[in-house]
Design a protein around this motif. Structure first.
Motif, PDB file in Angstrom:
ATOM      1  N   VAL A  26      25.981  56.252  46.053  1.00 40.93           N
ATOM      2  CA  VAL A  26      27.050  56.610  45.113  1.00 40.93           C
ATOM      3  C   VAL A  26      28.024  57.601  45.762  1.00 40.93           C
ATOM      4  O   VAL A  26      29.229  57.553  45.500  1.00 40.93           O
ATOM      5  CB  VAL A  26      26.430  57.163  43.803  1.00 40.93           C
ATOM      6  CG1 VAL A  26      27.458  57.864  42.940  1.00 40.93           C
ATOM      7  CG2 VAL A  26      25.773  56.018  43.026  1.00 40.93           C
ATOM      8  N   GLU A  31      30.135  52.653  44.444  1.00 41.70           N
ATOM      9  CA  GLU A  31      29.465  52.226  43.213  1.00 41.70           C
ATOM     10  C   GLU A  31      29.209  53.459  42.359  1.00 41.70           C
ATOM     11  O   GLU A  31      29.128  54.579  42.875  1.00 41.70           O
ATOM     12  CB  GLU A  31      28.145  51.510  43.558  1.00 41.70           C
ATOM     13  CG  GLU A  31      27.612  50.672  42.438  1.00 41.70           C
ATOM     14  CD  GLU A  31      26.571  49.646  42.894  1.00 41.70           C
ATOM     15  OE1 GLU A  31      25.913  49.096  42.010  1.00 41.70           O
ATOM     16  OE2 GLU A  31      26.417  49.411  44.098  1.00 41.70           O
ATOM     17  N   GLN A  32      29.058  53.250  41.071  1.00 43.50           N
ATOM     18  CA  GLN A  32      28.758  54.334  40.144  1.00 43.50           C
ATOM     19  C   GLN A  32      27.244  54.407  39.916  1.00 43.50           C
ATOM     20  O   GLN A  32      26.566  53.380  39.913  1.00 43.50           O
ATOM     21  CB  GLN A  32      29.442  54.067  38.795  1.00 43.50           C
ATOM     22  CG  GLN A  32      30.953  54.055  38.859  1.00 43.50           C
ATOM     23  CD  GLN A  32      31.517  55.431  39.161  1.00 43.50           C
ATOM     24  OE1 GLN A  32      31.059  56.432  38.621  1.00 43.50           O
ATOM     25  NE2 GLN A  32      32.511  55.481  40.029  1.00 43.50           N
ATOM     26  N   ALA A  33      26.751  55.595  39.698  1.00 45.26           N
ATOM     27  CA  ALA A  33      25.342  55.770  39.360  1.00 45.26           C
ATOM     28  C   ALA A  33      25.074  55.135  37.999  1.00 45.26           C
ATOM     29  O   ALA A  33      25.904  55.184  37.103  1.00 45.26           O
ATOM     30  CB  ALA A  33      24.988  57.256  39.314  1.00 45.26           C
ATOM     31  N   SER A  34      23.911  54.516  37.881  1.00 42.19           N
ATOM     32  CA  SER A  34      23.507  53.942  36.598  1.00 42.19           C
ATOM     33  C   SER A  34      22.001  53.752  36.598  1.00 42.19           C
ATOM     34  O   SER A  34      21.371  53.669  37.660  1.00 42.19           O
ATOM     35  CB  SER A  34      24.198  52.584  36.367  1.00 42.19           C
ATOM     36  OG  SER A  34      23.681  51.605  37.249  1.00 42.19           O
ATOM     37  N   GLY A  35      21.459  53.642  35.409  1.00 41.75           N
ATOM     38  CA  GLY A  35      20.033  53.343  35.284  1.00 41.75           C
ATOM     39  C   GLY A  35      19.702  51.990  35.872  1.00 41.75           C
ATOM     40  O   GLY A  35      18.642  51.795  36.463  1.00 41.75           O
ATOM     41  N   PHE A  36      20.639  51.048  35.733  1.00 44.24           N
ATOM     42  CA  PHE A  36      20.443  49.700  36.275  1.00 44.24           C
ATOM     43  C   PHE A  36      20.354  49.742  37.798  1.00 44.24           C
ATOM     44  O   PHE A  36      19.449  49.166  38.395  1.00 44.24           O
ATOM     45  CB  PHE A  36      21.597  48.792  35.823  1.00 44.24           C
ATOM     46  CG  PHE A  36      21.508  47.389  36.323  1.00 44.24           C
ATOM     47  CD1 PHE A  36      20.615  46.489  35.760  1.00 44.24           C
ATOM     48  CD2 PHE A  36      22.317  46.957  37.368  1.00 44.24           C
ATOM     49  CE1 PHE A  36      20.528  45.178  36.230  1.00 44.24           C
ATOM     50  CE2 PHE A  36      22.228  45.655  37.844  1.00 44.24           C
ATOM     51  CZ  PHE A  36      21.334  44.763  37.275  1.00 44.24           C
ATOM     52  N   LEU A  37      21.287  50.450  38.440  1.00 47.14           N
ATOM     53  CA  LEU A  37      21.275  50.568  39.902  1.00 47.14           C
ATOM     54  C   LEU A  37      19.995  51.253  40.361  1.00 47.14           C
ATOM     55  O   LEU A  37      19.332  50.797  41.298  1.00 47.14           O
ATOM     56  CB  LEU A  37      22.505  51.346  40.390  1.00 47.14           C
ATOM     57  CG  LEU A  37      22.567  51.638  41.888  1.00 47.14           C
ATOM     58  CD1 LEU A  37      22.559  50.350  42.711  1.00 47.14           C
ATOM     59  CD2 LEU A  37      23.800  52.475  42.205  1.00 47.14           C
TER      60      LEU A  37
END
Length: 154
Positions: A26, A31-37
């Motif tokens: 990130v 890309e953005q941080a996410s729970g999915f990533l």
């Protein structure tokens, strides 16, 4: 910063390694941080271990400062990610020096074309650009590099 020690990763650290991987990725702005990533990277750590990764961490008194994934049979430096708090402190160079002890004659790697900071660093460290290809799984254009020890013919 103290001096993190490079050692093999333990299975109980895989979730933390996935977090360090995400935070470093990130930090590139790609890309953005996410729970999915985070969930995907944590799952990928386990999957890649099963597929032959040798996984190492830079351990700073119990905190994971960086991750290093090598595929030794393929002479492949697959992942080198330094946690944002440790970037710019030569930890990447220390990990690369360690990698050269594991693959002293030759190694290959790839990185995302838009991650200019990474590929320019690899070029300064003696890696030679070979080609670009689109990675079908994520759509990123990847730059492929090779390093050979001095004295090794191309």
């Amino acid at each position: 910063m103290s001096h993190p020690i490079i050692r093999p990763a333990r299975a109980d650290e895989y979730d933390d390694i996935g977090r360090v991987w995400m935070e470093s990725w990130v930090s590139t702005g790609l890309e953005q941080a996410s729970g999915f990533l985070l969930a995907n990277l944590r799952a990928r750590v386990r999957r890649e271990i099963a597929n032959g990764w040798s996984l190492f961490v830079a351990d700073d008194n119990g905190s994971i400062a960086a991750m290093l994934a090598l595929h030794l049979p393929k002479l492949y430096l697959d992942m080198l990610f330094v946690a944002p708090a440790y970037q710019g402190q030569s930890l990447g160079r220390k990990l690369l020096a360690f990698t050269r002890t594991q693959m002293p004659d030759e190694m290959h790697l790839r990185c995302v074309r838009e991650n200019e900071k990474a590929w320019r660093w690899y070029e300064r460290e003696g890696f030679v650009f070979e080609k670009e290809e689109v990675e079908p799984s994520n759509g990123f254009v990847m730059k492929y590099y090779r390093w050979k020890a001095k004295g090794n013919a191309r």
